[in-house]
Design an enzyme around this catalytic site. Structure first.
Site, mmCIF file in Angstrom:
data_model
loop_
_atom_site.group_PDB
_atom_site.id
_atom_site.type_symbol
_atom_site.label_atom_id
_atom_site.label_comp_id
_atom_site.label_asym_id
_atom_site.label_seq_id
_atom_site.Cartn_x
_atom_site.Cartn_y
_atom_site.Cartn_z
ATOM 1 N N GLU A 1 -1.086 -17.664 -25.776
ATOM 2 C CA GLU A 1 -2.503 -17.964 -26.046
ATOM 3 C C GLU A 1 -3.157 -16.703 -26.607
ATOM 4 O O GLU A 1 -3.992 -16.073 -25.970
ATOM 5 C CB GLU A 1 -3.224 -18.476 -24.802
ATOM 6 C CG GLU A 1 -3.096 -17.636 -23.559
ATOM 7 C CD GLU A 1 -3.966 -18.161 -22.424
ATOM 8 O OE1 GLU A 1 -5.008 -18.790 -22.701
ATOM 9 O OE2 GLU A 1 -3.601 -17.947 -21.252
ATOM 10 N N GLU B 1 -7.140 -12.075 -33.319
ATOM 11 C CA GLU B 1 -6.652 -11.259 -32.211
ATOM 12 C C GLU B 1 -5.182 -10.898 -32.421
ATOM 13 O O GLU B 1 -4.474 -10.548 -31.482
ATOM 14 C CB GLU B 1 -6.883 -11.968 -30.880
ATOM 15 C CG GLU B 1 -8.368 -12.079 -30.530
ATOM 16 C CD GLU B 1 -8.649 -12.707 -29.180
ATOM 17 O OE1 GLU B 1 -7.679 -12.941 -28.417
ATOM 18 O OE2 GLU B 1 -9.822 -12.967 -28.871
#
Length: 655
Positions: free
Chosen positions: A453, A462
């Site tokens: 995740e 990210e």
């Protein structure tokens, strides 16, 4: 989660033509449900003549500041400038006298420290008025807000809409398009005439944070849906509704037409803290006479009923309340170690982890069909505090899988302590903990299924591509990655609110461009979407490319849906976890209840004016070097802008 509480009742005020006894008026209006007053700075002369007003000295003698507590002046009284002020008159004498009156009135409002001053835009062009206000605000002589009063529908729009209505009444066939395209365009321009006046005023005032909109609800509402959207990104502080706009129902109570109800309720959805002013042409003394006071009480009760009927903005409003339009710098979990409370917030998402578990179950089913006798190896890459580990354990249980090994790989040494605790107290010995960056992990067994995740609000922001590509040595040749792909999406938007927030987020030790070249994670509420949301960059895993290159450049063209101001680019993402299982934060396909991600916002240093139908061409780059990844963006149409964030000078993501 925000600790702010939702307002349970409508905050409303009474606006009157004249009010000499402020103390009595405040007491009586409170009894009727109202919280504040909107009164003229200078009282009209009550001698039967019109257009004459008392001097400030006479007004002071009639309602001295000492008759009311300072705290009441500070919070319960809003002043309105005199209607005879015309700073943009073509007559020099009128213009000069108006400037002098305005300066005196603003100075008096500053002296009494009222919270806001209402300033009607009475001319077609209000450049000189805007300059006078800008001069006052720049001098830092006061802290009150300027509520710029503009009608939701200009006289020009009302006239045109009336003409269209007459065409309908005169019996044109329902099968015929009653308004030709050129007429529709004229109707739209008329509908946004008030917005254009406001736009000119706020632009001259450099998007001052002290300036907001007091939107007057008129008897004739705009007919164009697009004109309604123009106000969504503006700083609407309050609505003002004249008592003449109300109609009387069969029981004798004041109500609004269905169209007005719908319009106001939609505004409450987007502006939950918006106040309402009920205005009357009467004096306060007349209004508070017994029958009229009962009537004004009924007006409040009715509007409060509409407020309680407001539709929630979306399915996560309760969770996200208080974060509307609040700018946050995106997390960098690869470069920084997250705090326990940050993990905890994301772990509460009611949608994300059930979706992950569903995807893992499907992957387990497929692997068991292909390799019925194999001991399956699952890896959670970036385990955090372990929610995905628990998902994998539950997925194996649901699929009656006993023969498996589950690795939990995590680089954050603090989160590893939590994982060790869960391993000792909640998980069995099939879970094996690896304290390492996934790109450097040394695991002899290769994975059949990897689960991660690592997604941000823009999908790849990210560094999920860099992390998962760097961990491909841990995979078997036919391994399944969950997620299997993710796509970023963008759309140009207009938001005065966000632009002002960006300007005022500047850090003093940073270059001036810093605050307008940094992307922000933000719960987008007050904005106007100017183009259809369009896919931008897609990444798939495992990455089977012969040469892996995660740099990207795309050019996306949009057609402007409204005459407005492009202040920035909104970013979203969606993901396919496995097969047909996934989730999305794209507005049209947003997964109900998903709150782990707010959209991302890429501001423009200088907003760009666009007309409805204009082409908006956005250029977007994802760049990298050995140590960092960054985005660059610009517009080439309708006018070119400079490149934002060149070489990651103000914002980058550390590898």
């Amino acid at each position: 989660m925000s600790t702010q509480k939702k307002r349970e009742r409508l905050s409303a005020g009474i606006g009157v033509r004249s009010c000499l006894d402020i103390k009595t008026a405040l007491e009586s209006s409170k009894e009727s449900g109202y919280e504040f007053l909107v009164v003229p700075i200078r009282e009209p002369v009550e001698d039967g003549s019109s257009g004459k007003f008392m001097s400030l000295r006479d007004c002071y003698n009639s309602r001295a500041d000492l008759t009311v507590e300072t705290a009441d002046w500070n919070t319960l009284v809003v002043f309105k400038t005199s209607p005879d002020i015309n700073c943009d008159s073509k007559f020099p004498d009128v213009r000069r006298k108006s400037e002098e009156k305005l300066v005196a009135e603003l100075s008096y409002a500053s002296y009494l420290s009222v919270p806001a001053v209402v300033l009607p835009l009475q001319s077609t062009s209000n450049v000189n008025l805007a300059r006078q206000v800008f001069d006052h605000c720049s001098a830092a002589l006061s802290s009150f807000q300027i509520w710029v009063e503009v009608p939701v529908n200009s006289e020009q729009s009302a006239t045109l809409n009336g003409e269209v209505t007459n065409i309908v009444k005169n019996g044109c066939s329902g099968d015929v398009d009653l308004v030709e395209p050129a007429e529709k365009h004229s109707e739209y321009n008329a509908d946004i005439a008030s917005w254009k006046k406001w736009h000119q005023f706020r632009s001259i005032n450099s998007f001052s944070k002290r300036i907001g909109v007091l939107l007057r609800i008129t008897e004739n509402l705009p007919s164009s849906e697009d004109s309604w959207k123009n106000w969504l990104g503006e700083p609407i502080k309050a609505l003002i509704i004249g008592t003449s706009v109300f109609i009387t129902n069969k029981s004798g109570y004041p109500v609004l037409t269905q169209a007005h109800q719908h319009y106001i309720c939609r505004l409450f959805t987007y502006f939950p803290n918006m106040q309402i002013v009920v205005s009357s042409d009467s004096s306060m003394n007349d209004l508070l006479s017994s029958p009229r006071q009962l009537s004004i009480t009924a007006h409040y009760q009715y509007l409060n009923h509409l407020f309680t009927r407001r539709t929630p903005f979306d399915t996560i409003e309760d969770f996200a309340f208080g974060y509307e339009n609040f700018l946050q710098v995106p997390l960098q979990p690869l470069a920084d170690n997250l705090e326990s409370q940050t993990y905890e917030v994301f772990e509460k998402d009611p949608v994300k982890y059930p979706k992950y578990q569903e995807a893992v179950q499907l992957a387990i089913t497929d692997k068991r069909q292909t390799y019925p006798d194999r001991t399956l190896v699952l890896m959670v890459l970036g385990a955090g505090r372990g929610p995905l580990v628990s998902c994998c354990i539950e997925a194996a249980k649901q699929e009656s899988l006993e023969d498996y090994v589950l690795y939990a790989v995590e680089k954050n040494p603090n989160a590893v302590l939590t994982l060790e605790y869960k391993l000792e107290h909640f998980w069995d010995d099939r879970v094996r903990l690896i304290a390492s960056d996934m790109r450097e992990a040394d695991i002899s067994e290769k994975a059949d299924i990897i689960v991660s995740e690592l997604l941000g609000s823009f999908g790849d922001n990210e560094l999920s591509p860099e992390c998962l590509d760097g961990a491909q040595s841990l995979l078997k040749p036919d391994a399944i990655s969950i997620p299997s792909s993710y796509t970023s999406h963008i759309a140009p938007i207009s938001s005065h609110v966000l632009h002002v927030e960006c300007i005022h987020s500047r850090e003093f030790d940073k270059i001036s461009e810093h605050c307008l070249e940094t992307p922000y994670v933000v719960r987008l509420v007050n904005y106007t979407q100017l183009g259809n949301v369009t896919p931008l960059f897609t990444y798939s895993h495992p990455n089977l490319s012969a040469k892996i290159d995660n740099r990207r450049h795309e050019v996306i063209e949009f057609e402007a849906k409204a005459t407005s101001l492009v202040t920035g680019i909104a970013g979203y993402f969606d993901t396919v976890l496995y097969k047909d299982v996934g989730f999305s934060i794209v507005p049209d396909t947003h997964s109900d209840g998903l709150f782990s991600w707010f959209p991302i916002y890429f501001p423009l240093r200088i907003p760009v004016d666009v007309c409805k139908g204009d082409k908006i061409t956005v250029h977007f780059w994802r760049c990298e070097d050995a140590h960092k990844v960054w985005y660059e963006w610009c517009l080439s149409e309708p006018v070119p802008t400079s490149i934002h964030n060149p070489r990651g000078r103000t914002y980058f993501i550390g590898k």
